[in-house]
Design a protein around this motif. Sequence first.
Motif, PDB file in Angstrom:
ATOM      1  N   VAL A   1       0.874  -1.174   0.000  1.00  0.00           N
ATOM      2  CA  VAL A   1       0.000   0.000   0.000  1.00  0.00           C
ATOM      3  C   VAL A   1       0.904   1.215   0.000  1.00  0.00           C
ATOM      4  CG1 VAL A   1      -1.661   1.339   1.342  1.00  0.00           C
ATOM      5  CG2 VAL A   1      -1.919  -1.139   1.187  1.00  0.00           C
ATOM      6  N   GLU A   2       0.591   2.155  -0.882  1.00  0.00           N
ATOM      7  CA  GLU A   2       1.389   3.376  -0.989  1.00  0.00           C
ATOM      8  C   GLU A   2       0.551   4.599  -0.630  1.00  0.00           C
ATOM      9  OE1 GLU A   2       4.429   1.885  -4.506  1.00  0.00           O
ATOM     10  OE2 GLU A   2       2.953   3.420  -4.995  1.00  0.00           O
ATOM     11  N   PHE A   3       1.258   5.636  -0.209  1.00  0.00           N
ATOM     12  CA  PHE A   3       0.669   6.940   0.085  1.00  0.00           C
ATOM     13  C   PHE A   3       1.529   7.984  -0.625  1.00  0.00           C
ATOM     14  CE2 PHE A   3       0.056   4.153   3.694  1.00  0.00           C
ATOM     15  CZ  PHE A   3      -1.248   4.352   4.093  1.00  0.00           C
TER      16      PHE A   3
ATOM     17  N   VAL B   1       0.953   9.562   8.302  1.00  0.00           N
ATOM     18  CA  VAL B   1       1.271   8.262   7.690  1.00  0.00           C
ATOM     19  C   VAL B   1       2.522   7.651   8.320  1.00  0.00           C
ATOM     20  CG1 VAL B   1       0.072   8.697   5.518  1.00  0.00           C
ATOM     21  CG2 VAL B   1       2.500   9.141   5.662  1.00  0.00           C
ATOM     22  N   GLU B   2       3.428   8.476   8.794  1.00  0.00           N
ATOM     23  CA  GLU B   2       4.594   7.948   9.494  1.00  0.00           C
ATOM     24  C   GLU B   2       4.179   7.290  10.810  1.00  0.00           C
ATOM     25  OE1 GLU B   2       7.389  11.218   9.681  1.00  0.00           O
ATOM     26  OE2 GLU B   2       7.697  11.170   7.506  1.00  0.00           O
ATOM     27  N   LYS B   3       3.186   7.869  11.492  1.00  0.00           N
ATOM     28  CA  LYS B   3       2.665   7.259  12.725  1.00  0.00           C
ATOM     29  C   LYS B   3       2.007   5.906  12.446  1.00  0.00           C
ATOM     30  CE  LYS B   3       1.862  11.462  15.404  1.00  0.00           C
ATOM     31  NZ  LYS B   3       0.844  12.387  15.909  1.00  0.00           N
ATOM     32  N   LEU B   4       1.508   5.728  11.226  1.00  0.00           N
ATOM     33  CA  LEU B   4       0.908   4.452  10.841  1.00  0.00           C
ATOM     34  C   LEU B   4       1.965   3.380  10.587  1.00  0.00           C
ATOM     35  CD1 LEU B   4      -1.825   5.584   8.283  1.00  0.00           C
ATOM     36  CD2 LEU B   4      -2.133   5.008  10.694  1.00  0.00           C
ATOM     37  N   GLY B   5       3.217   3.800  10.437  1.00  0.00           N
ATOM     38  CA  GLY B   5       4.290   2.852  10.153  1.00  0.00           C
ATOM     39  C   GLY B   5       4.729   2.837   8.708  1.00  0.00           C
TER      40      GLY B   5
ATOM     41  N   TYR C   1       5.415   7.130   0.267  1.00  0.00           N
ATOM     42  CA  TYR C   1       5.493   6.263   1.439  1.00  0.00           C
ATOM     43  C   TYR C   1       4.919   4.904   1.087  1.00  0.00           C
ATOM     44  CZ  TYR C   1       6.368  10.312   4.465  1.00  0.00           C
ATOM     45  OH  TYR C   1       6.911  11.415   5.076  1.00  0.00           O
ATOM     46  N   GLY C   2       5.359   3.866   1.808  1.00  0.00           N
ATOM     47  CA  GLY C   2       4.821   2.541   1.552  1.00  0.00           C
ATOM     48  C   GLY C   2       4.775   1.671   2.793  1.00  0.00           C
ATOM     49  N   ILE C   3       3.849   0.729   2.764  1.00  0.00           N
ATOM     50  CA  ILE C   3       3.758  -0.342   3.756  1.00  0.00           C
ATOM     51  C   ILE C   3       3.699  -1.646   2.974  1.00  0.00           C
ATOM     52  CG2 ILE C   3       2.360  -1.425   5.579  1.00  0.00           C
ATOM     53  CD1 ILE C   3       1.282   1.345   6.273  1.00  0.00           C
ATOM     54  N   LEU C   4       4.550  -2.598   3.355  1.00  0.00           N
ATOM     55  CA  LEU C   4       4.582  -3.897   2.700  1.00  0.00           C
ATOM     56  C   LEU C   4       3.713  -4.906   3.459  1.00  0.00           C
ATOM     57  CD1 LEU C   4       8.419  -4.147   1.994  1.00  0.00           C
ATOM     58  CD2 LEU C   4       6.612  -3.348   0.447  1.00  0.00           C
ATOM     59  N   LYS C   5       3.247  -5.916   2.737  1.00  0.00           N
ATOM     60  CA  LYS C   5       2.389  -6.953   3.319  1.00  0.00           C
ATOM     61  C   LYS C   5       3.032  -7.578   4.560  1.00  0.00           C
ATOM     62  CE  LYS C   5       2.239 -10.755   1.043  1.00  0.00           C
ATOM     63  NZ  LYS C   5       1.973 -11.737  -0.021  1.00  0.00           N
ATOM     64  N   GLU C   6       4.337  -7.837   4.503  1.00  0.00           N
ATOM     65  CA  GLU C   6       5.004  -8.481   5.630  1.00  0.00           C
ATOM     66  C   GLU C   6       5.159  -7.551   6.836  1.00  0.00           C
ATOM     67  OE1 GLU C   6       8.222  -7.730   2.420  1.00  0.00           O
ATOM     68  OE2 GLU C   6       6.142  -8.427   2.479  1.00  0.00           O
TER      69      GLU C   6
END
Length: 190
Positions: free
Chosen positions: A129-131, A144-148, A172-177
């Motif tokens: 997921v990207e922002f 979004v940084e607070k979200l990890g 910004y991004g969050i990976l599945k793992e």
Amino acid sequence: MRVPILETKRVKLTLLTLNNYVKLIAIAQEKDLIYYSPNTISSSEKLKDYVKVAVNGYLNQTAIPFIIYDKVKQQYAGSTRFGLIHWKNKVLHIGWTWIGHEFQGTGLNKNMKFLMLQYAFETLVFDKVEFRIDERNQKSRNAVEKLGAILEGILRKDTIMKDGFRRSTCCYGILKEEWPTIKTRVFSKL
């Protein structure tokens, strides 16, 4: 594409349409609501055009736009979207988020992001997921940084704003793992 209804005790996200967007006209006209966006929603006509783009994205399966309902205040609060959905690569963006000033800082956004991240990773089984955020928008960057989410880079002067300014966009991004740890650390109290 199946229309998800995402819901907690605090918030309900349902499909944004040309039938229900009128519930957002008053909020959309609040001053500086989407100051850092290249779009404008400051009149009912401009909001309708904005929603038409979102609906077309939904019809083309590249977006899922939501209208936000605050269940505590029992009011519609704004809009958010899954966008730039790339089904083959299993990557999507969360963005186009705006909520009225009275809803900001109340925990509503955190509840929305939880639902959206959970849906992206656990239901759609996406890998990332990207922002994308205007470099100048420190409030959204902090959120979004607070979200990890991790800052992956900055696209320099990549977007022309309404006033002609060329903004740089933070990616910004969050990976599945990373999701299970983020879900526990950031969202456990929801």
